[in-house]
Design a protein around this motif. Structure first.
Motif, PDB file in Angstrom:
ATOM      1  N   LYS A 114      58.230  43.463  42.684  1.00  0.00           N
ATOM      2  CA  LYS A 114      57.708  44.362  41.647  1.00  0.00           C
ATOM      3  C   LYS A 114      56.399  43.810  41.090  1.00  0.00           C
ATOM      4  O   LYS A 114      55.451  44.564  40.829  1.00  0.00           O
ATOM      5  N   VAL A 115      56.340  42.492  40.921  1.00  0.00           N
ATOM      6  CA  VAL A 115      55.105  41.856  40.464  1.00  0.00           C
ATOM      7  C   VAL A 115      54.013  42.034  41.513  1.00  0.00           C
ATOM      8  O   VAL A 115      52.870  42.385  41.197  1.00  0.00           O
ATOM      9  N   ALA A 116      54.370  41.788  42.782  1.00  0.00           N
ATOM     10  CA  ALA A 116      53.397  41.940  43.866  1.00  0.00           C
ATOM     11  C   ALA A 116      52.870  43.374  43.946  1.00  0.00           C
ATOM     12  O   ALA A 116      51.674  43.589  44.177  1.00  0.00           O
ATOM     13  N   LYS A 117      53.747  44.331  43.737  1.00  0.00           N
ATOM     14  CA  LYS A 117      53.345  45.737  43.770  1.00  0.00           C
ATOM     15  C   LYS A 117      52.366  46.048  42.646  1.00  0.00           C
ATOM     16  O   LYS A 117      51.367  46.763  42.853  1.00  0.00           O
ATOM     17  N   LYS A 118      52.619  45.520  41.473  1.00  0.00           N
ATOM     18  CA  LYS A 118      51.726  45.753  40.337  1.00  0.00           C
ATOM     19  C   LYS A 118      50.332  45.211  40.633  1.00  0.00           C
ATOM     20  O   LYS A 118      49.319  45.876  40.388  1.00  0.00           O
ATOM     21  N   VAL A 119      50.280  43.986  41.178  1.00  0.00           N
ATOM     22  CA  VAL A 119      48.986  43.386  41.517  1.00  0.00           C
ATOM     23  C   VAL A 119      48.268  44.233  42.556  1.00  0.00           C
ATOM     24  O   VAL A 119      47.063  44.488  42.450  1.00  0.00           O
ATOM     25  N   TYR A 120      49.017  44.693  43.560  1.00  0.00           N
ATOM     26  CA  TYR A 120      48.431  45.444  44.677  1.00  0.00           C
ATOM     27  C   TYR A 120      47.976  46.844  44.275  1.00  0.00           C
ATOM     28  O   TYR A 120      46.918  47.304  44.705  1.00  0.00           O
ATOM     29  N   THR A 121      48.757  47.526  43.462  1.00  0.00           N
ATOM     30  CA  THR A 121      48.478  48.933  43.166  1.00  0.00           C
ATOM     31  C   THR A 121      47.739  49.164  41.851  1.00  0.00           C
ATOM     32  O   THR A 121      47.039  50.169  41.700  1.00  0.00           O
ATOM     33  N   LYS A 122      47.868  48.248  40.888  1.00  0.00           N
ATOM     34  CA  LYS A 122      47.312  48.482  39.549  1.00  0.00           C
ATOM     35  C   LYS A 122      46.073  47.647  39.239  1.00  0.00           C
ATOM     36  O   LYS A 122      45.239  48.068  38.430  1.00  0.00           O
ATOM     37  N   TRP A 123      45.948  46.500  39.862  1.00  0.00           N
ATOM     38  CA  TRP A 123      44.858  45.593  39.518  1.00  0.00           C
ATOM     39  C   TRP A 123      43.722  45.665  40.528  1.00  0.00           C
ATOM     40  O   TRP A 123      43.944  45.895  41.713  1.00  0.00           O
ATOM     41  N   LYS A 124      42.504  45.423  40.054  1.00  0.00           N
ATOM     42  CA  LYS A 124      41.369  45.193  40.939  1.00  0.00           C
ATOM     43  C   LYS A 124      41.343  43.698  41.242  1.00  0.00           C
ATOM     44  O   LYS A 124      41.163  42.879  40.343  1.00  0.00           O
ATOM     45  N   THR A 125      41.554  43.346  42.495  1.00  0.00           N
ATOM     46  CA  THR A 125      41.672  41.940  42.858  1.00  0.00           C
ATOM     47  C   THR A 125      40.498  41.495  43.722  1.00  0.00           C
ATOM     48  O   THR A 125      39.798  42.312  44.321  1.00  0.00           O
ATOM     49  N   ALA A 126      40.305  40.199  43.769  1.00  0.00           N
ATOM     50  CA  ALA A 126      39.283  39.604  44.621  1.00  0.00           C
ATOM     51  C   ALA A 126      39.759  38.219  45.016  1.00  0.00           C
ATOM     52  O   ALA A 126      40.640  37.635  44.372  1.00  0.00           O
ATOM     53  N   TYR A 127      39.181  37.698  46.085  1.00  0.00           N
ATOM     54  CA  TYR A 127      39.571  36.371  46.557  1.00  0.00           C
ATOM     55  C   TYR A 127      38.685  35.316  45.909  1.00  0.00           C
ATOM     56  O   TYR A 127      37.467  35.460  45.863  1.00  0.00           O
ATOM     57  N   GLY A 128      39.303  34.264  45.415  1.00  0.00           N
ATOM     58  CA  GLY A 128      38.556  33.147  44.857  1.00  0.00           C
ATOM     59  C   GLY A 128      39.256  31.855  45.193  1.00  0.00           C
ATOM     60  O   GLY A 128      40.451  31.689  44.903  1.00  0.00           O
ATOM     61  N   HIS A 129      38.561  30.949  45.842  1.00  0.00           N
ATOM     62  CA  HIS A 129      39.171  29.670  46.208  1.00  0.00           C
ATOM     63  C   HIS A 129      39.559  28.900  44.951  1.00  0.00           C
ATOM     64  O   HIS A 129      38.767  28.750  44.026  1.00  0.00           O
ATOM     65  N   ASN A 130      40.800  28.421  44.928  1.00  0.00           N
ATOM     66  CA  ASN A 130      41.361  27.709  43.772  1.00  0.00           C
ATOM     67  C   ASN A 130      41.432  28.588  42.528  1.00  0.00           C
ATOM     68  O   ASN A 130      41.542  28.080  41.406  1.00  0.00           O
ATOM     69  N   ALA A 131      41.356  29.896  42.724  1.00  0.00           N
ATOM     70  CA  ALA A 131      41.497  30.832  41.601  1.00  0.00           C
ATOM     71  C   ALA A 131      42.913  31.378  41.636  1.00  0.00           C
ATOM     72  O   ALA A 131      43.236  32.230  42.443  1.00  0.00           O
ATOM     73  N   SER A 132      43.771  30.862  40.762  1.00  0.00           N
ATOM     74  CA  SER A 132      45.196  31.119  40.928  1.00  0.00           C
ATOM     75  C   SER A 132      45.874  31.761  39.735  1.00  0.00           C
ATOM     76  O   SER A 132      47.051  32.061  39.779  1.00  0.00           O
ATOM     77  N   GLU A 133      45.148  31.945  38.653  1.00  0.00           N
ATOM     78  CA  GLU A 133      45.798  32.435  37.445  1.00  0.00           C
ATOM     79  C   GLU A 133      45.900  33.952  37.399  1.00  0.00           C
ATOM     80  O   GLU A 133      46.739  34.498  36.699  1.00  0.00           O
TER      81      GLU A 133
END
Length: 261
Positions: A114-133
């Motif tokens: 459910k958490v993964a789904k929220k991140v995938y469908t609701k958030w604008k995400t980007a890749y950042g090395h060592n960016a984990s928060e």
């Protein structure tokens, strides 16, 4: 009677001539919705191998037109006409794609997914090395590296059941972890991928690049042959991917960090 037969014969001939003259039928002319079924496909700006290449990721929705006789397929991708060469026996495009699975086989798995789904469908995400928060940046995006995304989903999901559940954000530490909170980590697979042994929420490890490290990437298994991960490819974001191609070839191990029952 002869006039009736002659009429029908002339009508049939006329239909045949119209069919021969018509370049495409309605479906072919307007195109048909299709989806990328591989982890990526290569498209070109024209039906020529020497033209500029682009890479289109898994699950991308495209419009597929008729196949050319020489193997080139005309596509519309993000509003632009592109050409994809389809190799014999390659199922690179499909006309239907099932919804991704974000439901586990128990409450722990379902909570994490459910958490993964929220991140995938609701958030604008980007890749950042060592960016984990996963904190929102000024540009409105939330940055994850692969292991940061895994730890965020598992920690956020499992904190409902135990505040002592704390999985590291470092891929090496995650891999070598023996116990999280009160739950022991279980190694499910090693070297060879067998999807029948996996459960939703399992963490998958891969060796995708050169170097001495035994593994350099991780993801969360969803089910139905799919995983979810944060990747620097295709502009960098949280994406779904099939467990085929480079991921099947580069598979190292699968471990279970959340209860199976």
């Amino acid at each position: 009677m002869k006039k009736v037969v002659a009429y029908f014969l002339s009508a049939i001939c006329a239909i045949g001539l119209l069919a021969e003259a018509a370049p495409l039928n309605a479906v072919q002319a307007s195109g048909r919705t299709a989806y990328v079924a591989l982890h990526q496909i290569t498209v070109h700006t024209s039906d020529d191998n020497d033209s500029k290449e682009e890479y289109i990721p898994y699950r991308t929705k495209v419009t597929k037109y008729t196949n050319e006789e020489d193997g080139w397929i005309k596509l519309k991708v993000n509003g632009k006409i592109r050409w994809h060469y389809s190799h014999e026996g390659e199922n690179s495009l499909v006309y239907s794609m099932p919804k991704p699975n974000f439901k586990g086989q128990n409450k722990y798995q379902t909570r994490v997914l459910k958490v993964a789904k929220k991140v995938y469908t609701k958030w604008k995400t980007a890749y950042g090395h060592n960016a984990s928060e996963g904190k929102k940046a000024k540009n409105g995006k939330r940055y994850f590296d692969c292991s940061g995304f895994v730890s965020y989903c598992l920690n956020t999901g499992m904190h409902k059941y135990s505040k002592k559940y704390q999985l590291s954000k470092n891929i090496k530490t995650i891999y070598n972890t023996k116990k999280v909170g009160k739950w022991k980590v279980k190694k499910i697979l090693s070297n060879k991928l067998k999807e029948s042994k996996l459960k939703p929420g399992d963490v998958l490890f891969f060796k995708l690049n050169g170097g001495k490290d035994k593994y350099d990437h991780c993801a969360i298994y969803l089910g139905n042959g799919e995983m979810i991960h944060s990747t620097h490819n295709f502009g960098g974001k949280v994406r779904l991917m099939p467990l085929t191609g480079i991921y099947e070839d580069g598979f190292v191990a699968a471990k279970r960090y959340i209860p199976a029952k």
